[in-house]
Structure formats: structure tokens, C-alpha cells
Design an enzyme around this catalytic site. Sequence first.
Site, PDB file in Angstrom:
ATOM      1  N   SER A   1     -11.071  -0.582  -0.671  1.00  0.00           N
ATOM      2  CA  SER A   1      -9.775  -0.702  -0.005  1.00  0.00           C
ATOM      3  C   SER A   1      -9.896  -1.194   1.422  1.00  0.00           C
ATOM      4  O   SER A   1      -8.944  -1.734   1.982  1.00  0.00           O
ATOM      5  CB  SER A   1      -9.048   0.651   0.012  1.00  0.00           C
TER       6      SER A   1
ATOM      7  N   ASP B   1       0.843  -1.189   0.000  1.00  0.00           N
ATOM      8  CA  ASP B   1       0.000   0.000   0.000  1.00  0.00           C
ATOM      9  C   ASP B   1       0.883   1.245   0.000  1.00  0.00           C
ATOM     10  O   ASP B   1       1.943   1.256  -0.633  1.00  0.00           O
ATOM     11  CB  ASP B   1      -0.928  -0.042   1.223  1.00  0.00           C
TER      12      ASP B   1
ATOM     13  N   HIS C   1      -3.502   5.778   4.007  1.00  0.00           N
ATOM     14  CA  HIS C   1      -4.278   4.681   3.431  1.00  0.00           C
ATOM     15  C   HIS C   1      -3.739   3.324   3.875  1.00  0.00           C
ATOM     16  O   HIS C   1      -4.502   2.437   4.271  1.00  0.00           O
ATOM     17  CB  HIS C   1      -4.243   4.795   1.910  1.00  0.00           C
TER      18      HIS C   1
END
Length: 700
Positions: A516, A234, A323
Site C-alpha cells: 500500500s 482509499d 491508511h
Amino acid sequence: MKSLISKLLTHSAVLLLMSSSALAIESNSQSYIESFAQETTNNQFYAENSNKTLYRFMVSFKDENLSMSLVNNEELRRKNSGSGVSFSYKGQVHTRDINDFKTDQSFKSEIKRLFGYEVQFHSFFNDIHIITVATTDRAPLNKVADNLFSTGYFNYVEEDQYITLQSKGDEGDVGGMSVLNPSSFNDPVYPEQIHFAKQSSGYYGAASIEAAIDLMSRHGVFNTNDKVNVHVIDSGFIEHEDVQYAEYMDIKYTYDYDEGDDGVIWLNGSQDPSRPDYAIYESCSNRSNNGYGYLQNEPTAEQAAEYDWIRYETDGTAIKSSHGLNAASIIGATSNNNIGIAGIIPQDNVNLVSALAVDDCGGYSSFNLMAMYWSIGELELPAFYSAGFNETLTPKTQYPADVINMSFGSEGWYCSVDQSGSTGALAEFAKMASDRGVVLIVSAGNSRYHMSDGSVAGCPYFVSVGAVTEWGNPTNFTNYGTGIDLMALGSSVRAATATKTLEALETDYSGVSGTSFSGPIVAGLAGLIKLYDKTLTGEEVRNIMKSGARDLTVGANGGDTSCAVIGCGAGAVNFENTMRILLGGEILTQPKASHYLANNLSREDSSFLSKAQEFNKNMCTTYRMDGYLLNDRFADIRYRFYGSNDGEKYELINSYNKGSFLFDNTYAYYRLRGCNTAEGVCSDIRDVEIDDSFTPGICI
């Protein structure tokens, strides 16, 4: 039969005789090498071809010698070194000589002669070359790929797509949930973690995680020193009080050969210092080399004169985006520490690993593929490419992955380019990883379009995950279709967050939305399965998870749902069901009951009339039960049926050898369980859903 290199050199001899440089090569190879070392760098290549259409590909050569010659010359341009210098790759030593340089030029000349394309080589790993092709005829990408493949040089030609992370704006806040045991976790945000709650009719965003963890605890799964290795590929790691990483790695900034390979970037410090992200790049459109964001090479004199720049060593740390932290925390945040949220896998049983392959603006698919190879301990680099670690060693993870979670979606990256069934770089890796027992989880994407089996998230051996709301409806952004395996909560998923600048770090917790964050929920389940049984292949784990899922195609009234139309894979992930399959097979489907005539609507049906007399002469309370065990691991099954008028004290009504039977609906509440009478093993008791949507007119 001549090798591909021989063919290239034979053809190039004609070309070289027509140029003065050819004479220089024959008479003075060292001067040729020195001139070649000054040949086109990547930035020069882009500048000289700025008026052309540029495509970036991952390619694999059939001829190993040709491949190694091109690696030699790429390194020559990067390091400006001469012939006679050795490098190692896969345990073999390769020494540069004049033929490498001739081969490079000959190959490029051949491609230009055939199609008019200019070719530039960028980098190399695991037999994969990253190249850029410049064309003047504005041919579409697939046509260029087909042309290259038709030369016979390549095993495959696959676009190196620039892909992005799959998060969306929050769809709204959620309230507290009703859990089996509210004291199971003392983490303050835990009551808002919907996915831990008991899954029930109309509440399919809940995944019965707490019930599954309780079941695994009773089976002693967590009482060992075993750990499962879960990698999150990620945007990198961020320090957080509730998330502990075992290891982290930087792929994007260390191995982006176009813009440096040392893990160092240069941040623009000239922006408004009153803004919290003043030293961090502002937008994806300004992500490199324009003075507004960050640079991966040291600023030029012109750039340095215009702006103040700050040297920053990434070391696997996210630059702006949290994220990666969001995703990792859903999987493995520390539980029962009176802080924040609860992770799915207990902290004593997981090694959480971060690999930085994308940033807030995305990253090339080759970065992600390189991170995948690193995650399973199989990254192969020429020794001189390992600049960020050791000039003679390829970096190895200390914790080879059991599960890999990826959140880059499916847009643009396919399992293979459609060229005579050629297998591409991604599919090649996926099969190898799955055969080794690695479970590959990928988010389906947030573009609200139909995914085919050929996209990344629909690729064989990947587990693709779409997003549902807490009520079990597909979110307004999720991708769907034949490429989906499972659905999981993707709206307002509680996660650890952080705001990071060069001067401060503020940690927090909030709801995040997007596929996600559906993916990490399923990755958590895959991790629990692998913790219990490391011998399972990736494909076996996928099938187990799909077997335990709750079908979303049939609504409460028996009609088709939106998932029946668009495609939601096997349905909503259910941890408890999955664990019952894994731990002994004693999983009972959700038992349901409705009036006997609900499906045939014929009160005079002779079968009904005869059967109903066994229960109630007015036939108004005759109902049919449907419930069954998901597998046949029980040799001698009896279904025990219980009733209660207060919902607390239940009594046994009867037992049956099938899960479908008629009964007299005289109690207010019912429960059902399946038992193996020979071994004395039973499933948990399940509440029966009573459907009263149909009642015969005579009974109203």
C-alpha cells in the site's frame, strides 16, 4: 428478431396466468405496483435466503431497455414510489410504467426457471448493475457466473469482490540516510525517508527522488502554475497539519444501497469510554448490524433499546483507519515547512484528492470502481441515486485525475470473468482511463503469492507495484510474478499518521509497511511525469517508468537474485533515471568494470593477450568497462572516462565511441559519462562500480 424484453414477457405470460397476482396485474396495474413496492428489500432478501449460498456480481446487460426497466424497479423498491415517476440517466428521461414491473418479475422468473437462482438488484452506475444471486445447490462462484452469462442477457458477469487495504505491520525501524544535499528539505523526519536517497548498488529501496527533483528544478518544471491531479482511492481523508487536500468524496457510506445511501452511519457509543476508539467499530467481524460496531441504517427499536448509538456524518472522513492519510502523505505532504515529512510532489504543483471507497475492513470492488469513474469525471448515476449531493445531478470532481493511486491489492478481483474472452467492468474502465491519459497505480498485495497478468494489479493499463526493503530485497509479504510492473520501498516508509476518535484527533509520523505504501511512491513518480507532459497516455507513462527502473535480477556477484526466480517486474523504481529519459534521454546505466578474464577465466586467451599488451605487459590490471546510454537520442556519442586517486579531483583518461572498452586499472576511482558531441549535451557523471571478485591467479 424479438428483443430480450419481448422474450421475457412472452415467457412470463405463461407463468403469470398460473397465479392470482397475474390477474391483479391485468385488472389493476396500480394495485400491482403498490404490492410490488412492498416486495423484498435487500435485508429481507438476505434473511429469506440465509440458508443459501450468496454471490454478489457486477453485470452489464446487452439490452438497454431491459437494463433501464430493472433500474426502474430497483428504485421503486428503494423509494416505494409508484408508476409515472421520471428519472434521467445519461441525458435521457425514463418514465416508469407497468411493463417495467412485469419485466423485472419476468427476468427473475426466467433465471429461477433455468437455474433455481433467486436474484436481487442493489444499485446501478455506468451501465453496471450490482446484483446478489442466491443458490441452493452450493455451486461454485465461477459456475454461477458461467450459467448467468450463458443466458445471453449479459455483456459480462464479474464478481463484486470484498477487497481489503494492503498494509502490514512495520518490519523494523530505519536509521538516517545519506542524501545528496541534507539541507534540501527542512522537514524533521526527512532524513529517515529512505526513498528520497540516492539509489546505489545494494541500496535499491532508495529511489533517487531528491536527485530527480533537483534535475526537474534545473529544467524549470516547477516554475509554472501547472498542477497535477492525484487521486487517492482509499479509506478517506483525515485532517493533518502536513497534508492539504483539494477535494474529498465519500463513495462507501453514501452509495452503499444495502445499508443506507445518505453518508450517515450510527456508531456504537456503549463501549468502554476509557478506550481511545470506544466509539469506533472494533473488528471487521463485527462491522455491521450486530450491535457491536456501526450501522448504516438508523438503529431499530430493538437495537436502540440495547445500545446507545451516535449519529455520525462521514463526509468523506475516515472512520478509524489512517491508511488513506498514510498513502496521500507519501505523495503530497507539504515540504519545507519545518513539519513532519516531505511529499514527493511539491505542494504548489499538486491537487491531492481523496475518495473514500473502503474502510479498515475493506469494501466491495464496485465501490472502488464507482470511485474510479468519479475520479476521471465520468461517473454516471440515475438522477434519483444522487441522494448525497443533489437529486437531479451526478457528483463531478473539480479535479479530474491525472493519476489514481489504489491500495486494495489484487486478491479476488480480476480483469474479466473467463467467459469467451468477455471484457469485464474493470478492464473496460482501465482502457478508457489510460487512453485519456490517466495513470492507474495499484498495490500488488501482501499475500506472498504469484500474481498472474489477469489479476487487478496485473491488469493491462494498471501499473502494479510490489515491495522491497531498503536493500532492494523483496519483502517477506509482497506479491510477485508476471503481473508485477515495478518494485518500490514498502518497509518502514515514513508517512503522516493520525489517531482519530469522536472527541479528539492526534497527528503524528511513523514508519508504515506494505505494498500500500510502495504504490504511492510510484504514484508520486507518475505525477511528476504528468506534471511535465500531460499529453502522455497511461501506458506511455508506465513504459517510461519501467525503462528507468533498476533491474533486480542480477546480484553484485553476477548471479541470479530471488527476483530472477520469483519475478519483480522491471525492477526497483528510480526517479532520477526516469527523469533523465523524460527530459532528454541523457541517462547512463550504472557503469561497471571487472577484470577482463572474469567472464572467460582463460588467461591464455589470444584476444586478451593481444589487447592487454596495449595497457600493461603483466596483464594483471586490464579491466573491461560496461556502460551505455539507455536510448539512441544522441546521434554522435562519445563516452568520456575519468580517473582519480583521492575521489575528489578527476582527470580525463580517454574517450570512446562505445560504452564497452578495455582500460588499465591504475586509479582508485573512476567515473563515466556519455556525451552528444554534436550538440554538446552530456549525461551526469556516474561513479563506476569496480568488481574485484575475480583476479587471475598469477596476479595474486
